[in-house]
Design a protein around this motif. Structure first.
Motif, PDB file in Angstrom:
ATOM      1  N   VAL A  90       1.622 -10.720 -22.032  1.00 39.93           N
ATOM      2  CA  VAL A  90       0.999 -10.704 -23.491  1.00 39.93           C
ATOM      3  C   VAL A  90      -0.359 -11.485 -23.664  1.00 39.93           C
ATOM      4  O   VAL A  90      -0.310 -12.710 -23.335  1.00 39.93           O
ATOM      5  N   PHE A  91      -1.200 -10.577 -24.088  1.00 37.67           N
ATOM      6  CA  PHE A  91      -2.319 -11.290 -24.457  1.00 37.67           C
ATOM      7  C   PHE A  91      -2.963 -11.905 -23.181  1.00 37.67           C
ATOM      8  O   PHE A  91      -3.389 -13.224 -23.192  1.00 37.67           O
ATOM      9  N   GLY A  92      -2.883 -11.347 -22.084  1.00 37.65           N
ATOM     10  CA  GLY A  92      -3.523 -11.863 -21.067  1.00 37.65           C
ATOM     11  C   GLY A  92      -3.784 -11.000 -19.769  1.00 37.65           C
ATOM     12  O   GLY A  92      -4.359  -9.865 -20.271  1.00 37.65           O
ATOM     13  N   GLU A  93      -4.085 -11.326 -18.699  1.00 38.72           N
ATOM     14  CA  GLU A  93      -4.578 -10.711 -17.519  1.00 38.72           C
ATOM     15  C   GLU A  93      -3.505 -10.839 -16.334  1.00 38.72           C
ATOM     16  O   GLU A  93      -3.047 -11.993 -16.140  1.00 38.72           O
ATOM     17  N   PHE A  94      -3.207  -9.711 -15.767  1.00 37.88           N
ATOM     18  CA  PHE A  94      -2.262  -9.849 -14.469  1.00 37.88           C
ATOM     19  C   PHE A  94      -2.686  -8.955 -13.394  1.00 37.88           C
ATOM     20  O   PHE A  94      -3.288  -7.856 -13.563  1.00 37.88           O
ATOM     21  N   LYS A  95      -2.984  -9.510 -12.156  1.00 36.68           N
ATOM     22  CA  LYS A  95      -3.861  -8.758 -11.048  1.00 36.68           C
ATOM     23  C   LYS A  95      -2.824  -8.744  -9.853  1.00 36.68           C
ATOM     24  O   LYS A  95      -2.469  -9.850  -9.430  1.00 36.68           O
ATOM     25  N   VAL A  96      -2.946  -7.817  -9.008  1.00 35.24           N
ATOM     26  CA  VAL A  96      -2.184  -7.735  -7.729  1.00 35.24           C
ATOM     27  C   VAL A  96      -3.120  -7.128  -6.744  1.00 35.24           C
ATOM     28  O   VAL A  96      -3.676  -6.159  -7.087  1.00 35.24           O
ATOM     29  N   ILE A  97      -3.136  -7.923  -5.598  1.00 31.50           N
ATOM     30  CA  ILE A  97      -4.031  -7.523  -4.615  1.00 31.50           C
ATOM     31  C   ILE A  97      -3.245  -7.234  -3.305  1.00 31.50           C
ATOM     32  O   ILE A  97      -2.169  -8.256  -2.948  1.00 31.50           O
ATOM     33  N   VAL A  98      -3.381  -5.963  -2.883  1.00 31.52           N
ATOM     34  CA  VAL A  98      -2.679  -5.821  -1.459  1.00 31.52           C
ATOM     35  C   VAL A  98      -3.509  -5.536  -0.299  1.00 31.52           C
ATOM     36  O   VAL A  98      -4.758  -4.713  -0.604  1.00 31.52           O
ATOM     37  N   PRO A  99      -3.126  -5.494   0.852  1.00 31.75           N
ATOM     38  CA  PRO A  99      -4.085  -5.096   2.076  1.00 31.75           C
ATOM     39  C   PRO A  99      -4.212  -3.416   1.858  1.00 31.75           C
ATOM     40  O   PRO A  99      -3.113  -2.709   1.284  1.00 31.75           O
ATOM     41  N   GLU A 100      -4.892  -2.880   2.361  1.00 34.06           N
ATOM     42  CA  GLU A 100      -4.973  -1.475   2.637  1.00 34.06           C
ATOM     43  C   GLU A 100      -4.115  -0.811   3.304  1.00 34.06           C
ATOM     44  O   GLU A 100      -3.891  -1.400   4.390  1.00 34.06           O
ATOM     45  N   GLY A 101      -3.476   0.266   2.847  1.00 31.10           N
ATOM     46  CA  GLY A 101      -2.397   0.956   3.916  1.00 31.10           C
ATOM     47  C   GLY A 101      -1.059   0.608   3.332  1.00 31.10           C
ATOM     48  O   GLY A 101      -0.019   0.951   3.859  1.00 31.10           O
ATOM     49  N   VAL A 102      -1.031  -0.327   2.190  1.00 30.57           N
ATOM     50  CA  VAL A 102       0.334  -0.723   1.960  1.00 30.57           C
ATOM     51  C   VAL A 102       0.673   0.270   0.319  1.00 30.57           C
ATOM     52  O   VAL A 102      -0.442   0.517  -0.276  1.00 30.57           O
ATOM     53  N   GLU A 103       1.581   0.840   0.306  1.00 31.34           N
ATOM     54  CA  GLU A 103       2.140   1.647  -0.810  1.00 31.34           C
ATOM     55  C   GLU A 103       2.504   0.758  -1.955  1.00 31.34           C
ATOM     56  O   GLU A 103       3.137  -0.168  -1.722  1.00 31.34           O
ATOM     57  N   VAL A 104       1.805   1.303  -3.020  1.00 31.48           N
ATOM     58  CA  VAL A 104       2.351   0.448  -4.298  1.00 31.48           C
ATOM     59  C   VAL A 104       2.729   1.492  -5.340  1.00 31.48           C
ATOM     60  O   VAL A 104       2.147   2.393  -5.616  1.00 31.48           O
TER      61      VAL A 104
END
Length: 187
Positions: A123-137
C-alpha cells in the motif's frame, strides 16, 4: 591408435545429478542461481565428464551466511531488502509493505522447494522481486491504482528450477518482477 568414444548418458543419469543438485540447494550448499546454472548444464550435457563438471566444487556443508531464515517481512515507512545468501524457512514468504519499499532478490536464496510462494500486500509503496533467468514466475493479485511490471528474459525454463508464484494485492503502488543474468563471482 583409436580414441575411445565416451558412452552416451541417459536421461536417468541426468535426473540423478539434477536431484543431487536440488538436494544441495535445499541444504544451503547452492543458491537458486547456482542451482539454475548447474542444472542447465546437466540437461545440456553430452557426456559423463560434463555431468561431473556440473557437481565440481559442490560444498560438503552449508557456507556461512546461509542460516538466516526468512518467512515474513513487514515494511512500514522504511525499506527492506533481501539480497545475497539467505534461506526461506519453508515454501512461502509473506510480505506487507506500507509507505515503503521491499525487494527480494531470489538469485542467491536457498530453498529446496519445487514452488516458492510470495504473498501479501503493498500500500503506497514499491515491491520488487528478482529471479535468475530461466526460472518460471506466475504473478497475480488485485491491482488498484497501481503499476505492475513483469519483465522476464525470453529464455527457456531451466528444468528442475522451482516455480515462483507472486500474489500481491496492491493499492497506489509499484510492483516489479524481473529476471536477471547470473552475477559474476567476485575475484
Amino acid at each position: 591408435m583409436t580414441v575411445p568414444v565416451p558412452a552416451p548418458i541417459s536421461d536417468g543419469d541426468r535426473e540423478r545429478v539434477a536431484e543431487l543438485l536440488q538436494r544441495a540447494c535445499g541444504e544451503g550448499r547452492l543458491t537458486l542461481e547456482e542451482f539454475s546454472v548447474r542444472v542447465g548444464a546437466v540437461w545440456a550435457a553430452e557426456d559423463e565428464g560434463a555431468l561431473l563438471r556440473a557437481t565440481d566444487g559442490l560444498a560438503p556443508t552449508p557456507v556461512v551466511g546461509s542460516s538466516h531464515t526468512v518467512d515474513q517481512v513487514v515494511t512500514v515507512f522504511s525499506q527492506s531488502r533481501r539480497r545475497g545468501r539467505w534461506r526461506l524457512r519453508g515454501r512461502g514468504l509473506r510480505t506487507f509493505t506500507v509507505f515503503g519499499s521491499t525487494e527480494f532478490d531470489l538469485r542467491h536464496v536457498l530453498s529446496g522447494e519445487d514452488v516458492i510462494e510470495i504473498s501479501g500486500a503493498c500500500v503506497f509503496g514499491e515491491f520488487k522481486v528478482i529471479v535468475p533467468e530461466g526460472v518460471e514466475v506466475d504473478m497475480t493479485g488485485p491491482n488498484v491504482f497501481s503499476n505492475q511490471e513483469f519483465r522476464l528474459a525470453p529464455v527457456p525454463r531451466v528444468p528442475g528450477t522451482p516455480e515462483v508464484r507472486v500474489r500481491v494485492t496492491t493499492w497506489f503502488s509499484n510492483v516489479e518482477v524481473k529476471s536477471a543474468r547470473p552475477e559474476l563471482p567476485a575475484s
